[in-house]
Design an enzyme around this catalytic site. Structure first.
Site, PDB file in Angstrom:
ATOM      1  N   ASP A  14     -35.687  -1.434 -26.085  1.00  0.00           N
ATOM      2  CA  ASP A  14     -36.628  -1.393 -27.202  1.00  0.00           C
ATOM      3  C   ASP A  14     -37.045   0.054 -27.490  1.00  0.00           C
ATOM      4  O   ASP A  14     -37.394   0.784 -26.581  1.00  0.00           O
ATOM      5  CB  ASP A  14     -37.853  -2.222 -26.787  1.00  0.00           C
ATOM      6  CG  ASP A  14     -38.735  -2.575 -27.958  1.00  0.00           C
ATOM      7  OD1 ASP A  14     -38.636  -1.913 -28.996  1.00  0.00           O
ATOM      8  OD2 ASP A  14     -39.526  -3.528 -27.814  1.00  0.00           O
ATOM      9  N   HIS A  16     -39.419   0.928 -29.971  1.00  0.00           N
ATOM     10  CA  HIS A  16     -40.674   1.025 -30.734  1.00  0.00           C
ATOM     11  C   HIS A  16     -41.622   2.016 -30.064  1.00  0.00           C
ATOM     12  O   HIS A  16     -42.179   1.734 -29.013  1.00  0.00           O
ATOM     13  CB  HIS A  16     -41.351  -0.347 -30.807  1.00  0.00           C
ATOM     14  CG  HIS A  16     -40.654  -1.291 -31.726  1.00  0.00           C
ATOM     15  ND1 HIS A  16     -39.706  -2.184 -31.278  1.00  0.00           N
ATOM     16  CD2 HIS A  16     -40.758  -1.477 -33.062  1.00  0.00           C
ATOM     17  CE1 HIS A  16     -39.254  -2.890 -32.304  1.00  0.00           C
ATOM     18  NE2 HIS A  16     -39.875  -2.482 -33.400  1.00  0.00           N
TER      19      HIS A  16
END
Lengths: 138, 451
Positions: A14, A16
């Site tokens: 991920d 983000h």
């Protein structure tokens, strides 16, 4: 009093980054020593960092829906590594799609997490809980 | 500006050179087979005799020596997590020119303690925990080490919060303990400069004496550095230059020996390209790695084992390996030695370089780097006997280039190659702090470009 250390990061593949920076800012502001591992963090990196820095808590974020795979066995791994007293918090979009939060929470508690936060949680709530769990008085 | 007589003792050849720092000139270079196993002084006298025609005409102001005699500087590194403080401690040892003969992580146990006791190291470097971080493990390890009542000095470069406690428990056990900054004060940050300086001081204060080198004091003025540290100082100057003498830029270097292979990389900046994340400990701009299992004599078997699938690993090679095993001083087969040296270069540089990992996710492809990105390095310097004696050093050095089958290993696609054909790098490193401009000029002049 010496600052308590919290290790934070976004698990798995991920990337983000924004929420993670907000968590860093808020924890730092609340008087914690923050070790931010950034994005794409493996379980091993969380554990290694927590051992060296004597962390009191690990905050795991996951926004891309694959957290369930990435976090599997995390609590056991921490125990194996001797991190018995480290608090494990997890938050974000923890499963794909919309579903009831209760079963999701149950799933993550089973994986060894102490606290689980649904999407859109306020970081201040997490900090309040952390202070409560670590018995830190304001 | 004085004239210096410089020596590098302890490796296969005792090397010497005379440097006139006023004229920026090397007045004489000579080398002779080592006498380290008998008496280092004889080797030095032999080299001096070869330089006699020059020596008789000039006066020497200072004689300096770098040494790798008696196995060089042997260290043990102790840390907490293998990828963090143990790695930081190991990198600190390497950057000080040491050989790491043992490395230990987490809590030491009795059998590891036994190994440490039997290892005959010169210095032990104890680290563990970031500042304010874990202290239980490093205190446990300090107690264990103190229980050995070791003769070797201990450097403590771990969590500062328990430094006082550790110093006092070593004092009580009469252990020579000195402290410096934590090698990893915060997560992922490497801080080795103070530790490196301390290792150098201890090398001078205790090690030189222990290795019988102090007897040389009648012939020389100062044993300044462990040889690999001298090499590192020279390469750093060659790369970076000084304010008045420009360097040649980022470079890599390799020194292939009989038992070990050293790889160096000197960079002005830490390279991390756009949109690539970084994982783990940030490695130093001036990095040295030592491969204890790669070399063309004592380690020849290990090297060949790693390259069993190569076409050069044939009957002839197997026979040669057997000869080396039977007699380490057997006649050298230059072609076979070149193949072994090429394998050493290939494996050692690949281990030295960083990695770029690709991660596929629902959000697309992500990249992260660990270690050093050396793709933009344009110069490779070859040092040491096997390279200088080879008929085709280019074929050895070319093994540094990136492997198309392993694009994740961050090595360059193109390099210019140079050889230290006059054996001056290690000696000139001795003048790095005293006459840096001269060192840069002489190094640039003495590197032989090979094409």
């Amino acid at each position: 009093m010496e600052k308590s250390t919290v290790v934070i990061g976004v698990i798995g593949a991920d990337v983000h980054a924004v929420g993670n920076r907000i968590i860093e800012f808020a924890l730092d502001h609340a008087g914690f020593n923050v070790v931010n591992l950034g994005v794409m963090v493996s379980q091993k990196e969380f554990v290694d960092a927590a051992i060296e820095t004597n962390a009191k808590a690990i905050f795991v974020s996951s926004l891309y829906g694959q957290g369930e795979l990435d976090c599997r066995g995390f609590g056991d791994y921490c125990k194996e590594a001797g991190l018995n007293n480290v608090l494990l918090y997890v938050g974000g979009n923890l499963v794909i799609g919309k579903s009831d939060f209760e079963p999701v929470k149950e799933k993550y508690i089973t994986m060894g997490f102490d606290r689980v936060y649904p999407p859109g949680s306020d970081i201040n709530q997490g900090i309040e809980d952390l202070k409560h769990d670590l018995e830190i008085m304001d | 500006m004085p004239t210096y007589l410089l020596f590098d003792v302890g490796s296969t050849y005792t090397k010497g050179c005379i440097v006139d720092t006023q004229k920026d000139e090397i007045l004489a270079i000579a080398n002779d087979l080592t006498t380290a196993s008998i008496d280092i002084a004889i080797g030095i006298e032999n080299v001096k005799r070869k330089m006699a025609p020059v020596l008789s005409k000039i006066s020497i102001d200072q004689t300096l020596v770098c040494s790798s005699a008696k196995g060089g500087l042997k260290m043990i590194a102790v840390g907490l997590v293998p990828d963090l403080t143990l790695k930081a401690a190991t990198l600190a040892c390497y950057s000080a020119g040491a050989k790491v003969i043992g490395s230990y992580s987490f809590e030491l146990n009795q059998s590891e303690l036994k190994e440490i006791e039997n290892a005959q190291c010169d210095i032990l470097l104890l680290s563990g925990g970031t500042d304010g971080g874990n202290y239980e493990v490093v205190i446990h390890n300090a107690k264990m080490i103190a229980s050995l009542a070791p003769k070797f000095p201990v450097i403590y470069a771990g969590n500062k919060s328990c430094q006082d406690e550790i110093v006092s428990l070593f004092r009580k056990a009469n252990v020579d303990c000195v402290c410096c900054e934590n090698v990893m004060p915060t997560y992922g940050i490497l801080q080795v400069d103070q530790c490196r300086e301390l290792i150098r001081e201890l090398f001078l204060r205790t090690i030189v004496k222990a290795k019988g080198l102090s007897e040389l004091s009648s012939i020389i003025d100062d044993i300044v550095l462990p040889t690999p540290m001298s090499v590192m100082e020279a390469l750093k100057l060659l790369s970076k230059g000084t304010s008045t003498e420009i360097g040649i830029g980022d470079l890599m270097a390799i020194d292939i020996g009989g038992a070990t292979t050293d790889v160096y990389s000197m960079n002005a900046h830490f390279v991390l390209k756009d949109n690539i994340g970084y994982k783990g400990l940030r490695e130093p701009l001036d990095k040295r790695s030592v491969e204890g299992d790669l070399g063309v004599r004592f380690s020849a078997h290990n090297v060949a084992d790693l390259k069993k699938d190569e076409p050069e690993y044939d009957h002839g090679m197997r026979d040669y390996l057997q000869q080396i095993q039977d007699n380490i001083h057997c006649d050298i087969d230059p072609d076979k030695d070149s193949v072994l040296a090429a394998w050493c270069t290939n494996i050692a540089t690949q281990r030295h370089a960083g990695r770029l990992e690709t991660s596929y996710s629902p959000m697309g492809v992500g990249y992260y780097q660990s270690g050093k990105d050396l793709r933009d390095v344009s110069v490779m310097v070859g040092i040491g006997g096997p390279l200088l004696h080879s008929k085709d050093p280019l074929s050895i050095l070319e093994m540094t280039l990136s492997d198309p089958n392993h694009p994740e290993i961050l090595l360059p696609d193109k390099l210019e190659y140079y050889l230290d054909s006059n054996y001056v790098v290690s000696c000139l490193g001795l003048l790095a702090s005293r006459h840096p401009d001269t060192v840069v000029r002489l190094l640039k002049r003495n590197m032989e470009k090979i094409i």
